[in-house]
Design a protein around this motif. Structure first.
Motif, short mmCIF file in Angstrom:
data_model
loop_
_atom_site.label_atom_id
_atom_site.label_comp_id
_atom_site.label_asym_id
_atom_site.label_seq_id
_atom_site.Cartn_x
_atom_site.Cartn_y
_atom_site.Cartn_z
N ILE A 384 -40.67 -42.40 -83.38
CA ILE A 384 -40.94 -43.09 -82.03
C ILE A 384 -42.27 -42.31 -81.48
O ILE A 384 -42.89 -41.54 -82.08
CB ILE A 384 -39.69 -42.26 -80.95
CG1 ILE A 384 -39.78 -41.05 -81.14
CG2 ILE A 384 -38.55 -42.88 -81.57
CD1 ILE A 384 -38.71 -40.11 -80.33
N GLU A 385 -42.63 -43.29 -80.49
CA GLU A 385 -44.15 -42.84 -79.89
C GLU A 385 -44.01 -41.75 -79.17
O GLU A 385 -45.05 -40.68 -78.82
CB GLU A 385 -44.60 -43.91 -79.15
CG GLU A 385 -45.12 -45.08 -80.15
CD GLU A 385 -46.00 -46.13 -79.44
OE1 GLU A 385 -45.91 -46.08 -78.16
OE2 GLU A 385 -46.20 -46.99 -80.14
N GLY A 386 -43.15 -41.32 -78.55
CA GLY A 386 -42.94 -40.31 -77.55
C GLY A 386 -42.70 -38.86 -78.14
O GLY A 386 -42.76 -38.80 -79.36
N HIS A 387 -42.64 -37.87 -77.17
CA HIS A 387 -42.41 -36.70 -77.60
C HIS A 387 -40.96 -36.20 -77.65
O HIS A 387 -39.79 -36.69 -77.19
CB HIS A 387 -42.67 -35.42 -76.31
CG HIS A 387 -43.23 -34.19 -76.42
ND1 HIS A 387 -42.17 -33.19 -76.52
CD2 HIS A 387 -44.08 -33.53 -76.86
CE1 HIS A 387 -42.37 -32.03 -76.58
NE2 HIS A 387 -43.73 -32.10 -76.95
N ILE A 388 -40.48 -35.30 -78.50
CA ILE A 388 -39.06 -34.78 -78.75
C ILE A 388 -38.28 -34.30 -77.48
O ILE A 388 -37.10 -34.32 -77.68
CB ILE A 388 -39.27 -33.53 -79.79
CG1 ILE A 388 -38.00 -33.54 -80.56
CG2 ILE A 388 -39.74 -32.16 -79.23
CD1 ILE A 388 -37.86 -32.44 -81.51
N SER A 395 -32.37 -41.22 -76.61
CA SER A 395 -31.87 -42.66 -76.82
C SER A 395 -31.92 -42.86 -78.27
O SER A 395 -30.71 -43.57 -78.68
CB SER A 395 -32.40 -43.44 -75.88
OG SER A 395 -33.84 -43.61 -76.45
N THR A 396 -32.78 -42.65 -79.09
CA THR A 396 -32.81 -43.03 -80.30
C THR A 396 -31.73 -42.22 -81.22
O THR A 396 -31.10 -42.77 -81.95
CB THR A 396 -34.26 -42.55 -80.98
OG1 THR A 396 -35.28 -43.34 -80.50
CG2 THR A 396 -34.27 -43.00 -82.43
N VAL A 397 -31.66 -40.96 -80.90
CA VAL A 397 -30.49 -40.17 -81.81
C VAL A 397 -29.27 -40.70 -81.09
O VAL A 397 -28.38 -40.89 -82.34
CB VAL A 397 -30.68 -38.53 -81.24
CG1 VAL A 397 -29.41 -37.83 -81.55
CG2 VAL A 397 -31.82 -37.94 -81.85
N LEU A 398 -29.09 -41.16 -80.11
CA LEU A 398 -27.59 -41.58 -79.94
C LEU A 398 -27.42 -42.86 -80.32
O LEU A 398 -26.07 -43.24 -80.44
CB LEU A 398 -27.39 -41.45 -78.36
CG LEU A 398 -27.37 -40.35 -77.55
CD1 LEU A 398 -27.33 -40.42 -75.75
CD2 LEU A 398 -25.98 -39.48 -77.80
N ALA A 399 -28.44 -43.74 -80.52
CA ALA A 399 -28.20 -44.93 -81.06
C ALA A 399 -27.70 -44.78 -82.54
O ALA A 399 -26.82 -45.53 -83.01
CB ALA A 399 -29.41 -45.84 -80.89
N ALA A 428 -23.93 -54.74 -84.30
CA ALA A 428 -25.03 -55.62 -84.34
C ALA A 428 -25.95 -55.34 -83.28
O ALA A 428 -27.16 -55.22 -83.34
CB ALA A 428 -24.59 -57.23 -83.95
N ALA A 429 -25.43 -54.75 -82.02
CA ALA A 429 -26.14 -54.48 -80.90
C ALA A 429 -26.94 -53.07 -81.27
O ALA A 429 -28.31 -53.15 -80.94
CB ALA A 429 -25.17 -54.35 -79.54
N LEU A 430 -26.38 -52.35 -81.66
CA LEU A 430 -27.02 -50.87 -82.04
C LEU A 430 -28.01 -50.97 -83.31
O LEU A 430 -29.32 -50.37 -83.21
CB LEU A 430 -25.86 -49.96 -82.54
CG LEU A 430 -25.08 -49.45 -81.56
CD1 LEU A 430 -24.17 -48.75 -82.07
CD2 LEU A 430 -25.90 -48.50 -80.44
N ASP A 431 -27.74 -51.91 -84.11
CA ASP A 431 -28.90 -51.96 -85.10
C ASP A 431 -30.17 -52.89 -84.24
O ASP A 431 -31.22 -52.43 -84.76
CB ASP A 431 -28.34 -52.99 -86.37
CG ASP A 431 -27.47 -52.55 -87.36
OD1 ASP A 431 -27.79 -51.13 -87.42
OD2 ASP A 431 -26.67 -52.99 -87.84
N LYS A 432 -30.04 -53.73 -83.66
CA LYS A 432 -31.16 -54.49 -83.07
C LYS A 432 -31.70 -53.31 -81.92
O LYS A 432 -32.85 -53.54 -81.87
CB LYS A 432 -30.57 -55.64 -81.86
CG LYS A 432 -31.59 -56.16 -81.27
CD LYS A 432 -31.19 -57.51 -80.39
CE LYS A 432 -32.10 -58.20 -79.92
NZ LYS A 432 -31.51 -59.41 -78.89
N ALA A 433 -30.96 -52.61 -81.56
CA ALA A 433 -31.65 -51.46 -80.57
C ALA A 433 -32.36 -50.29 -81.35
O ALA A 433 -33.58 -49.80 -80.77
CB ALA A 433 -30.76 -50.59 -79.69
N THR A 434 -32.01 -50.06 -82.71
CA THR A 434 -32.78 -49.13 -83.36
C THR A 434 -33.94 -49.75 -84.49
O THR A 434 -34.56 -48.96 -84.98
CB THR A 434 -31.74 -48.31 -83.81
OG1 THR A 434 -31.37 -49.15 -84.95
CG2 THR A 434 -31.13 -47.83 -83.07
#
Length: 439
Positions: A384-388, A395-399, A428-434
């Protein structure tokens, strides 16, 4: 505790009989039942222990004669430590003891540390030692809930000073056994999470509430040495449904020779146990050392931050960060369970941001570059481009976590099945999100 607590008392009765008999008496007077285990090698104690040295040697699959014939005190005591540990573990599992206490110098402490590690977290453990809290004791030898007290004036025989210490220790272990709260029956799966305080790493604030809302119990460990040790020991006993290991600073400390570490097996036990892991490199750019000591010469020209009067940090250079990245990759590659690694290219701890004392964009860039190649399949890499400490990390961790729950990789939280709905649609939704994060 409804019954009278049974306290395992371990020591070498051939050399410490007066002290051990004094402890037996004090434990009884405090309302406990002393259960004596003798770890002597060369002689019999002047009392009859419940578990004698022959029983200890037998638990190590040897005999006391063979132990004594080794001709080396270190080899002999190591064998007795193995037997005492196995025997103590069995006694605890069968409910025959409720707590443990030992007394000794370096030899007795060496044995006692193994016994303490053999007992689960939450079983009261007390060691009276001439080297209590000494740097002679490496972190990996210390049970995370071990209580220690210096055996002041206890080198030879009883006296007023050592009686004061021994009586305190006996009262403490009986009191702990009486009042310890055993883990409540809770059907929520447990998530182990690492962090380095709320001032350095803040993701735990959002993640803990979100995971609890999903029906999980979250246990957060402070990675200042013993916190990571506790998490590793629980993971080794398969005590987590999943691990979110986002603060690997103890590993960086270990690789750079700092005493603020958790031993060589940091970031290994969850993987060895097959526990699903989501991992991130929180604070790996920092090396800790005591504030009250001079800055290590190798880091003399590096950015410095004093957190308080106990602990300070410096940043390590680009090459050291590349070495840390390779070590992380190697440890994760050995995991037997699923692993996802989240790589925040925008920063990995609060003080590495622009304007902060540990800002080092070149060092961060070197680490991110090395980490991309250090992570190899089947470990998932999510950059991810952002900071930890930013929202994108959470949101990435939760996905990832929700996708794993939907796939059955992580057990559903309490009541989670009622919230999931159609599994295939959610996957399918979570795969698309991540997918935009994955490499």
């Amino acid at each position: 505790m409804t019954r009278t607590p049974r306290i395992l008392v371990v020591g070498t009765g051939d050399t410490k009989a007066d002290e051990l008999l004094f402890m037996r008496d004090r434990i009884a007077k405090a309302g406990g039942v002393p259960v004596m285990m003798d770890a002597s090698v060369l002689g019999e104690p002047p009392y009859r222990p419940e578990y004698n040295r022959h029983a200890v040697a037998a638990a190590a699959e040897t005999t006391i004669d063979a132990v004594a014939a080794s001709g080396d005190e270190n080899t002999a005591m190591t064998a007795m430590a193995l037997g005492a540990s196995r025997l103590a573990s069995k006694l605890q599992e069968t409910g025959e003891i409720d707590a443990f206490i030992a007394v000794g110098g370096t030899m007795g402490t060496d044995l006692a540390l193994d016994v303490a590690l053999a007992l689960p977290l939450g079983v009261p453990k007390f060691v009276v030692s001439t080297i209590a809290y000494s740097h002679l004791i490496p972190p990996e030898r210390i049970a995370p809930d071990l209580m220690m007290i210096l055996w002041a004036g206890g080198l030879h025989g009883l006296n007023g000073a050592c009686k004061s210490v021994l009586s305190q220790a006996c009262g403490a272990v009986v009191g702990a056994a009486r009042h310890v709260l055993k883990p409540a029956k809770d059907d929520r799966p447990v998530i182990g999470m690492s962090s380095l305080g709320k001032s350095c790493l803040t993701y735990m604030v959002s993640l803990k509430s979100e995971l609890e809302r999903r029906g999980y119990e979250v246990v957060v460990f402070h990675t200042t040495g013993m916190g990571g040790r506790a998490m590793e020991l629980i993971a080794a006993r398969n005590g987590f449904a999943a691990v979110m290991d986002f603060s690997l600073q103890e590993l960086a400390n270990y690789l750079n020779g700092s005493v603020v570490n958790s031993g060589p097996d940091r970031l290994e036990n969850a993987g060895r146990a097959g526990i699903p892991q989501i991992v991130a490199p929180g604070a790996i750019d920092m090396v800790d050392f005591p504030t009250w000591q001079p800055v290590p010469e190798v880091f003399a020209d590096r950015p410095y931050h004093a957190h308080n009067r106990l602990i300070a940090s410096v940043t390590c250079g680009a090459e050291a960060r590349r070495r840390i990245a390779r070590a992380i990759g190697d440890k994760l590659a050995a995991a037997t369970g699923p692993v996802a690694f989240v790589l925040p290219s925008g920063g990995i701890q609060q003080w590495d941001q622009e304007g902060e004392p540990l800002h080092d964009p070149d060092g961060l860039a070197a680490f991110v570059d090395e980490m991309r190649s250090a992570i190899r399949e089947p470990t998932e890499l999510h950059e991810i481009e952002g900071h930890i400490n930013g929202e994108a990390f959470v949101s990435t961790v939760l996905a990832i976590f929700d996708r794993w729950v939907a796939a059955g990789i992580v057990p559903a939280g309490k009541g989670r099945d009622n919230q999931v709905g159609d599994r295939e649609v959610l996957l399918a939704a979570l795969d698309k999100a991540t997918e935009r994060f994955a490499h």
